[in-house]
Structures are given as structure tokens and as C-alpha cells.
Scaffold this motif. Structure first.
Motif, PDB file in Angstrom:
ATOM      1  N   THR A 132      -1.527  13.141   4.675  1.00 49.75           N
ATOM      2  CA  THR A 132      -1.749  11.823   5.255  1.00 49.75           C
ATOM      3  C   THR A 132      -2.766  11.095   4.382  1.00 49.75           C
ATOM      4  O   THR A 132      -3.851  11.636   4.117  1.00 49.75           O
ATOM      5  N   ALA A 133      -2.405   9.914   3.927  1.00 53.24           N
ATOM      6  CA  ALA A 133      -3.274   9.179   2.997  1.00 53.24           C
ATOM      7  C   ALA A 133      -4.660   8.998   3.595  1.00 53.24           C
ATOM      8  O   ALA A 133      -4.807   8.593   4.751  1.00 53.24           O
ATOM      9  N   GLY A 134      -5.670   9.329   2.820  1.00 53.26           N
ATOM     10  CA  GLY A 134      -7.049   9.083   3.225  1.00 53.26           C
ATOM     11  C   GLY A 134      -7.635  10.106   4.169  1.00 53.26           C
ATOM     12  O   GLY A 134      -8.774   9.949   4.603  1.00 53.26           O
ATOM     13  N   GLN A 135      -6.859  11.144   4.503  1.00 53.89           N
ATOM     14  CA  GLN A 135      -7.339  12.110   5.492  1.00 53.89           C
ATOM     15  C   GLN A 135      -7.199  13.541   4.982  1.00 53.89           C
ATOM     16  O   GLN A 135      -6.557  13.799   3.966  1.00 53.89           O
ATOM     17  N   GLY A 164       3.674   1.805  -0.650  1.00 54.34           N
ATOM     18  CA  GLY A 164       3.786   2.775   0.434  1.00 54.34           C
ATOM     19  C   GLY A 164       3.409   4.137  -0.095  1.00 54.34           C
ATOM     20  O   GLY A 164       3.498   4.386  -1.295  1.00 54.34           O
ATOM     21  N   ASP A 165       2.985   5.005   0.765  1.00 53.99           N
ATOM     22  CA  ASP A 165       2.454   6.274   0.293  1.00 53.99           C
ATOM     23  C   ASP A 165       3.117   7.455   0.963  1.00 53.99           C
ATOM     24  O   ASP A 165       2.596   8.535   0.990  1.00 53.99           O
ATOM     25  N   GLY A 166       4.277   7.243   1.469  1.00 50.13           N
ATOM     26  CA  GLY A 166       5.015   8.376   1.983  1.00 50.13           C
ATOM     27  C   GLY A 166       4.857   8.555   3.483  1.00 50.13           C
ATOM     28  O   GLY A 166       5.674   9.175   4.117  1.00 50.13           O
ATOM     29  N   ASP A 167       3.784   7.998   4.057  1.00 50.84           N
ATOM     30  CA  ASP A 167       3.661   8.115   5.502  1.00 50.84           C
ATOM     31  C   ASP A 167       3.613   6.759   6.186  1.00 50.84           C
ATOM     32  O   ASP A 167       3.420   6.658   7.363  1.00 50.84           O
ATOM     33  N   LYS A 168       3.766   5.716   5.417  1.00 46.68           N
ATOM     34  CA  LYS A 168       3.860   4.372   5.988  1.00 46.68           C
ATOM     35  C   LYS A 168       5.111   3.737   5.416  1.00 46.68           C
ATOM     36  O   LYS A 168       5.169   3.426   4.236  1.00 46.68           O
ATOM     37  N   PRO A 169       6.147   3.568   6.228  1.00 46.55           N
ATOM     38  CA  PRO A 169       7.371   3.018   5.675  1.00 46.55           C
ATOM     39  C   PRO A 169       7.179   1.584   5.182  1.00 46.55           C
ATOM     40  O   PRO A 169       6.437   0.817   5.776  1.00 46.55           O
ATOM     41  N   CYS A 170       7.799   1.238   4.081  1.00 48.62           N
ATOM     42  CA  CYS A 170       7.725  -0.132   3.594  1.00 48.62           C
ATOM     43  C   CYS A 170       9.106  -0.770   3.759  1.00 48.62           C
ATOM     44  O   CYS A 170      10.082  -0.107   4.103  1.00 48.62           O
TER      45      CYS A 170
END
Ligand SMILES: [Zn+2]
Ligand SMILES: [Zn+2]
Length: 283
Positions: free
Chosen positions: A92-95, A217-223
Motif C-alpha cells: 500500500t503506497a505510503g504505508q 496510479g500506484d496499483g492500489d488506486k484505480p485511475c
């Protein structure tokens, strides 16, 4: 594509040698932040078997002794500990996500994975412990030891020794019952690594759900799939949010390091804690 990933990898090897003097840190990798301490969000993907070890490790890492800089605290502890979530252990990005599951007889007890953004800052990480080697975990000290160590890697710490000798820290490879917690040296190292401030936050500070994934997008937030910029695998996450292992760049008696390039110019770096030979043969 092939050429590009080779070039990125060559760059990462230069990076390794550049930071070779940083001793005991993991190549001086660190989370970017504009202030200390870092309120790093932790996703709790451990079952009740590992709750004590996770809670203890987070508590110890967030309470440095001896006047060392307070680098991390963990204010938000979201739980996502279904069997599926623990097995996938999605980035998860940032976590930071911490997981346990039976990952199979794949040779590793613990696996710490970090993502580096294109500036070389840690922008996400996972720490996993492998329940398949259940006989190893019969020693409660080793549960604490490995959990504490994998989390320490996600902060950017390396090992204080790689020959199996005891340094009385969870960042060593001994089986000394005194090696289940961080020691003063670890706190001092963290204070040194995080003594400067950066111009942005690579952790999820709530402003944009984390940085470092590039703008597609980073894989966990759909664009928006109609947008030419949309690339749900922007950070190179494989299916299910799991980064590729890439290639092995180091093998020691107790550990291996693997590196894969990210399409956004960053890297995935994996640190494997190998299973001791005595526990390898499975019947
Ligand atoms: Zn920095
Ligand atoms: Zn390790």
C-alpha cells in the motif's frame, strides 16, 4: 523495455556501492519526511498468533532509549487480517503492512520488501513471516527476533552482523535470547539516518494517500482507464499488488537481497531471512 530495466538495474548497483560506507543501515534507505517523528501507518495483517510480536516490535521501535531521536510512531493501525489479505500481503503506497501466513517451503523465514521512489526514498514496505516453518517458531524468542528484524528493514536498517554472532539486537542473526529487541546502536543509527529532513513526505501523510507512485496510479488506486496516463501498474506491482522479486544481487549464509526495477524509475528491494539448514528438511 529490456534495455531500460537493465540500465535501471545497473544504476541501482552503482547506488549500492555509493552507499557502501553507510555501515549497518540498509544502504541508507529511508522514508522521506519534512518533520520527525514519522506517523507511519501500519496495516496489521497478522493473525492472533503474531499479535503480541507485532505490537511489541512496534512499541519498541517507536520508543528509542538513551536520548536517541524519536523517528517513528504508529498512530493508525488498520487491521486487514483475513487469510487472503495475509497471504497476499499487498503493498500500500505510503504505508507499511506486516503479515504472517503459510507462504510455503520457499526457503525464507522472513521477507522484508521496500519500494524506493525515483528519488531513492522508501515509499512503502511489507514485512512478512512465514508460518510454513512452524518448528522454527516454536521458540518464542525467535518469533520476536524475526518480527522485530523484518520491521527494522522496512525503516531502512541492515544487519549489525551477518556471521551469526550475537550483538544483542534483533538485527543480528544469532539465536541469543537477548537478541529479540532493538538495542541502543539501532536507535542511534535510526537517529543518524533520519537526522536530516527532506523536501516532501514519501509516507502516507493523508494529503494524497501516499506519494511515490508516479502520476498514473500506484496499483492500489484505480485511475481512469481512458486516460493515456493511466497505468495501474505504474510502480511495477504485479497482480494482486505484489512486487516482482527481480534478480538476486547478494547471497550470504543467512540472507539474500533481490532487486527489481519499477517503471516509475524506482526500485523494489527485498531482504530475505533464510531458514537455517536444520529447519529446511520438511517431512
Ligand atoms: Zn532524505
Ligand atoms: Zn534481515
Amino acid at each position: 523495455m529490456k534495455m531500460r530495466s537493465v540500465a535501471v538495474l545497473a544504476g541501482s548497483l552503482l547506488l549500492f556501492s555509493h552507499y557502501a560506507t553507510a555501515g549497518h543501515t540498509w544502504n541508507n534507505y529511508h522514508w522521506a519526511r519534512t518533520a520527525n517523528p514519522v506517523p507511519l501507518k501500519v496495516v496489521d495483517s497478522v493473525s492472533s498468533d503474531w499479535q503480541f510480536e507485532l505490537d511489541t516490535a512496534l512499541d519498541e521501535w517507536s520508543k528509542p532509549t538513551g536520548g536517541a531521536l524519536d523517528v517513528f510512531n504508529f498512530p493508525i493501525d488498520s487491521a486487514d487480517d483475513s487469510n487472503r489479505a495475509r497471504k497476499q500481503c499487498k503493498m500500500t503506497a505510503g504505508q507499511m503492512r506486516v503479515c504472517n501466513a503459510s507462504y510455503g517451503f520457499n526457503g525464507w523465514l522472513g521477507l522484508a520488501s521496500i519500494g524506493l521512489d525515483s528519488n531513492g526514498h522508501i515509499d512503502r514496505g511489507t514485512a512478512k513471516v512465514n508460518d510454513s516453518y512452524s518448528s522454527y517458531w516454536a521458540d518464542p524468542d525467535e518469533k520476536r527476533h524475526v518480527m522485530c528484524q523484518e520491521i527494522g528493514h522496512v525503516f531502512g536498517l541492515g544487519h549489525t552482523s551477518e556471521d551469526g554472532s550475537s550483538q544483542k539486537t534483533c538485527m543480528d542473526y544469532s539465536q541469543d535470547p537477548n537478541s529479540i529487541s532493538p538495542n541502543q546502536h539501532d536507535y542511534d543509527l535510526l537517529a543518524a539516518m533520519y537526522g536530516h529532513l527532506d523536501s516532501y513526505n514519501s509516507y502516507d501523510d493523508g494529503s494524497s494517500g501516499g506519494s511515490g507512485g508516479g502520476d498514473g496510479g500506484d496499483g492500489d488506486k484505480p485511475c481512469n482507464p481512458n486516460s493515456p496516463k493511466c497505468n495501474p501498474r505504474d510502480a511495477g506491482l504485479g497482480p494482486n499488488g505484489i512486487p516482482p522479486m527481480g534478480v538476486r544481487v547478494h547471497k550470504g549464509e543467512f540472507e539474500e537481497i533481490w532487486v527489481a526495477s519499477r517503471p516509475d524509475g524506482g526500485l523494489w528491494i527485498h531482504h530475505i531471512r533464510l531458514v537455517p539448514d536444520a529447519f529446511r528438511i520438511i517431512k
